[in-house]
Design a protein around this motif. Structure first.
Motif, PDB file in Angstrom:
ATOM      1  N   ILE A  98     -63.660 -35.624   3.604  1.00  0.00           N
ATOM      2  CA  ILE A  98     -63.710 -34.810   4.813  1.00  0.00           C
ATOM      3  C   ILE A  98     -65.026 -34.042   4.825  1.00  0.00           C
ATOM      4  CG2 ILE A  98     -61.214 -34.544   5.023  1.00  0.00           C
ATOM      5  CD1 ILE A  98     -61.529 -31.739   3.790  1.00  0.00           C
ATOM      6  N   THR A  99     -65.430 -33.596   5.996  1.00  0.00           N
ATOM      7  CA  THR A  99     -66.632 -32.783   6.133  1.00  0.00           C
ATOM      8  C   THR A  99     -66.202 -31.326   6.248  1.00  0.00           C
ATOM      9  OG1 THR A  99     -67.808 -34.558   7.242  1.00  0.00           O
ATOM     10  CG2 THR A  99     -68.680 -32.334   7.519  1.00  0.00           C
ATOM     11  N   ILE A 100     -66.724 -30.490   5.361  1.00  0.00           N
ATOM     12  CA  ILE A 100     -66.465 -29.054   5.403  1.00  0.00           C
ATOM     13  C   ILE A 100     -67.595 -28.453   6.224  1.00  0.00           C
ATOM     14  CG2 ILE A 100     -66.229 -26.952   4.051  1.00  0.00           C
ATOM     15  CD1 ILE A 100     -65.308 -28.816   1.715  1.00  0.00           C
ATOM     16  N   PRO A 101     -67.275 -27.790   7.349  1.00  0.00           N
ATOM     17  CA  PRO A 101     -68.333 -27.302   8.238  1.00  0.00           C
ATOM     18  C   PRO A 101     -69.147 -26.153   7.628  1.00  0.00           C
ATOM     19  CG  PRO A 101     -66.192 -26.563   8.993  1.00  0.00           C
ATOM     20  CD  PRO A 101     -65.947 -27.488   7.846  1.00  0.00           C
ATOM     21  N   ALA A 102     -70.339 -25.961   8.161  1.00  0.00           N
ATOM     22  CA  ALA A 102     -71.185 -24.845   7.742  1.00  0.00           C
ATOM     23  C   ALA A 102     -70.492 -23.536   8.129  1.00  0.00           C
ATOM     24  CB  ALA A 102     -72.544 -24.940   8.424  1.00  0.00           C
ATOM     25  N   SER A 103     -70.733 -22.489   7.338  1.00  0.00           N
ATOM     26  CA  SER A 103     -70.127 -21.193   7.643  1.00  0.00           C
ATOM     27  C   SER A 103     -70.999 -20.071   7.105  1.00  0.00           C
ATOM     28  CB  SER A 103     -68.726 -21.103   7.023  1.00  0.00           C
ATOM     29  OG  SER A 103     -68.807 -21.158   5.612  1.00  0.00           O
ATOM     30  N   LYS A 104     -70.676 -18.857   7.508  1.00  0.00           N
ATOM     31  CA  LYS A 104     -71.355 -17.667   7.011  1.00  0.00           C
ATOM     32  C   LYS A 104     -70.363 -16.907   6.148  1.00  0.00           C
ATOM     33  CE  LYS A 104     -74.318 -17.211  11.023  1.00  0.00           C
ATOM     34  NZ  LYS A 104     -74.670 -16.368  12.163  1.00  0.00           N
ATOM     35  N   GLN A 105     -70.827 -16.427   4.988  1.00  0.00           N
ATOM     36  CA  GLN A 105     -69.967 -15.730   4.042  1.00  0.00           C
ATOM     37  C   GLN A 105     -70.545 -14.359   3.718  1.00  0.00           C
ATOM     38  OE1 GLN A 105     -67.046 -17.105   2.857  1.00  0.00           O
ATOM     39  NE2 GLN A 105     -67.535 -18.694   4.348  1.00  0.00           N
ATOM     40  N   PRO A 106     -69.700 -13.334   3.657  1.00  0.00           N
ATOM     41  CA  PRO A 106     -70.197 -12.022   3.244  1.00  0.00           C
ATOM     42  C   PRO A 106     -70.441 -12.003   1.740  1.00  0.00           C
ATOM     43  CG  PRO A 106     -67.849 -11.911   3.625  1.00  0.00           C
ATOM     44  CD  PRO A 106     -68.288 -13.300   4.013  1.00  0.00           C
ATOM     45  N   LYS A 107     -71.500 -11.329   1.341  1.00  0.00           N
ATOM     46  CA  LYS A 107     -71.843 -11.196  -0.078  1.00  0.00           C
ATOM     47  C   LYS A 107     -72.012  -9.721  -0.399  1.00  0.00           C
ATOM     48  CE  LYS A 107     -72.410 -15.639  -0.870  1.00  0.00           C
ATOM     49  NZ  LYS A 107     -71.719 -16.403  -1.842  1.00  0.00           N
ATOM     50  N   PHE A 108     -71.639  -9.329  -1.606  1.00  0.00           N
ATOM     51  CA  PHE A 108     -71.842  -7.960  -2.074  1.00  0.00           C
ATOM     52  C   PHE A 108     -72.568  -8.006  -3.404  1.00  0.00           C
ATOM     53  CE2 PHE A 108     -70.517  -4.339  -4.681  1.00  0.00           C
ATOM     54  CZ  PHE A 108     -70.996  -3.310  -3.891  1.00  0.00           C
ATOM     55  N   LYS A 109     -73.598  -7.197  -3.517  1.00  0.00           N
ATOM     56  CA  LYS A 109     -74.329  -7.086  -4.777  1.00  0.00           C
ATOM     57  C   LYS A 109     -74.262  -5.622  -5.208  1.00  0.00           C
ATOM     58  CE  LYS A 109     -78.692  -7.865  -7.062  1.00  0.00           C
ATOM     59  NZ  LYS A 109     -80.095  -8.218  -6.958  1.00  0.00           N
ATOM     60  N   ALA A 110     -73.689  -5.378  -6.366  1.00  0.00           N
ATOM     61  CA  ALA A 110     -73.516  -4.017  -6.865  1.00  0.00           C
ATOM     62  C   ALA A 110     -74.870  -3.392  -7.180  1.00  0.00           C
ATOM     63  CB  ALA A 110     -72.644  -4.013  -8.114  1.00  0.00           C
ATOM     64  N   GLY A 111     -75.002  -2.104  -6.857  1.00  0.00           N
ATOM     65  CA  GLY A 111     -76.219  -1.366  -7.144  1.00  0.00           C
ATOM     66  C   GLY A 111     -76.214  -0.806  -8.558  1.00  0.00           C
ATOM     67  N   LYS A 112     -77.350  -0.276  -8.951  1.00  0.00           N
ATOM     68  CA  LYS A 112     -77.512   0.238 -10.311  1.00  0.00           C
ATOM     69  C   LYS A 112     -76.542   1.382 -10.598  1.00  0.00           C
ATOM     70  CE  LYS A 112     -81.110   1.899 -13.481  1.00  0.00           C
ATOM     71  NZ  LYS A 112     -80.157   2.506 -14.366  1.00  0.00           N
ATOM     72  N   GLY A 113     -76.362   2.283  -9.652  1.00  0.00           N
ATOM     73  CA  GLY A 113     -75.456   3.408  -9.864  1.00  0.00           C
ATOM     74  C   GLY A 113     -74.023   2.979 -10.128  1.00  0.00           C
ATOM     75  N   LEU A 114     -73.555   1.981  -9.390  1.00  0.00           N
ATOM     76  CA  LEU A 114     -72.200   1.461  -9.592  1.00  0.00           C
ATOM     77  C   LEU A 114     -72.093   0.755 -10.928  1.00  0.00           C
ATOM     78  CD1 LEU A 114     -69.352   0.958  -8.524  1.00  0.00           C
ATOM     79  CD2 LEU A 114     -70.231  -1.043  -7.325  1.00  0.00           C
ATOM     80  N   LYS A 115     -73.091  -0.041 -11.265  1.00  0.00           N
ATOM     81  CA  LYS A 115     -73.076  -0.741 -12.550  1.00  0.00           C
ATOM     82  C   LYS A 115     -73.075   0.247 -13.709  1.00  0.00           C
ATOM     83  CE  LYS A 115     -75.587  -4.819 -10.949  1.00  0.00           C
ATOM     84  NZ  LYS A 115     -76.866  -5.549 -11.054  1.00  0.00           N
ATOM     85  N   ASP A 116     -73.915   1.275 -13.596  1.00  0.00           N
ATOM     86  CA  ASP A 116     -73.993   2.283 -14.665  1.00  0.00           C
ATOM     87  C   ASP A 116     -72.673   3.051 -14.812  1.00  0.00           C
ATOM     88  OD1 ASP A 116     -76.578   1.512 -15.168  1.00  0.00           O
ATOM     89  OD2 ASP A 116     -77.498   3.239 -14.143  1.00  0.00           O
ATOM     90  N   ALA A 117     -71.999   3.312 -13.694  1.00  0.00           N
ATOM     91  CA  ALA A 117     -70.736   4.036 -13.733  1.00  0.00           C
ATOM     92  C   ALA A 117     -69.649   3.235 -14.432  1.00  0.00           C
ATOM     93  CB  ALA A 117     -70.285   4.395 -12.321  1.00  0.00           C
ATOM     94  N   LEU A 118     -69.748   1.914 -14.372  1.00  0.00           N
ATOM     95  CA  LEU A 118     -68.726   1.062 -14.968  1.00  0.00           C
ATOM     96  C   LEU A 118     -68.993   0.753 -16.439  1.00  0.00           C
ATOM     97  CD1 LEU A 118     -68.161  -1.449 -12.053  1.00  0.00           C
ATOM     98  CD2 LEU A 118     -66.780   0.527 -12.663  1.00  0.00           C
ATOM     99  N   ASN A 119     -70.209   0.966 -16.886  1.00  0.00           N
ATOM    100  CA  ASN A 119     -70.553   0.605 -18.272  1.00  0.00           C
ATOM    101  C   ASN A 119     -70.723   1.800 -19.138  1.00  0.00           C
ATOM    102  OD1 ASN A 119     -70.532  -2.218 -17.984  1.00  0.00           O
ATOM    103  ND2 ASN A 119     -72.454  -2.098 -16.898  1.00  0.00           N
TER     104      ASN A 119
END
Length: 90
Positions: free
Chosen positions: A69-90
Motif C-alpha cells: 500500500i502507499t502511505i501518503p505524505a503527512s506533517k508531524q509535530p516534533k518537540f525538541k527539549a531545551g537545555k533547561g528542561l534537560k538539566d532539570a531532569l538530570n
C-alpha cells in the motif's frame, strides 16, 4: 499528568481559579497548535521547541493481506527539549 491535573497545578501556583487556569492551559495549547498550523516554530526558552516535520509518501504493507500500500505524505509535530528542561531532569 493529564490536562485537568495540569490546570489544577497551574491554579495552585498562580492563585487563579481552576476554571481560569483551565482556560489558560487551553489557550496555550491552542496558540501552539495555531502557530504550527501556519508553519511557524514555537520556541520556549529553557523548555524546548515545537516544529512541524514533513514525512514523505512511502510504500508499506497491509499486515493482514501482505498487499503493498502507499502511505501518503503527512506533517508531524516534533518537540525538541531545551537545555533547561534537560538539566532539570538530570
Amino acid at each position: 499528568m493529564n490536562k485537568n491535573e495540569l490546570a489544577s497545578v497551574v491554579s495552585d501556583k498562580t492563585g487563579l481559579t481552576k476554571a481560569d487556569a483551565a482556560k489558560a492551559v487551553d489557550a496555550v495549547f491552542d496558540a501552539i497548535t495555531d502557530a504550527l498550523k501556519q508553519g511557524d516554530e514555537v520556541r520556549l526558552v529553557g523548555f524546548g521547541s515545537f516544529a512541524v516535520a514533513a514525512r514523505e509518501a512511502k510504500q508499506g504493507r497491509n499486515p493482514q493481506t501482505g498487499a503493498t500500500i502507499t502511505i501518503p505524505a503527512s506533517k508531524q509535530p516534533k518537540f525538541k527539549a531545551g537545555k533547561g528542561l534537560k538539566d532539570a531532569l538530570n
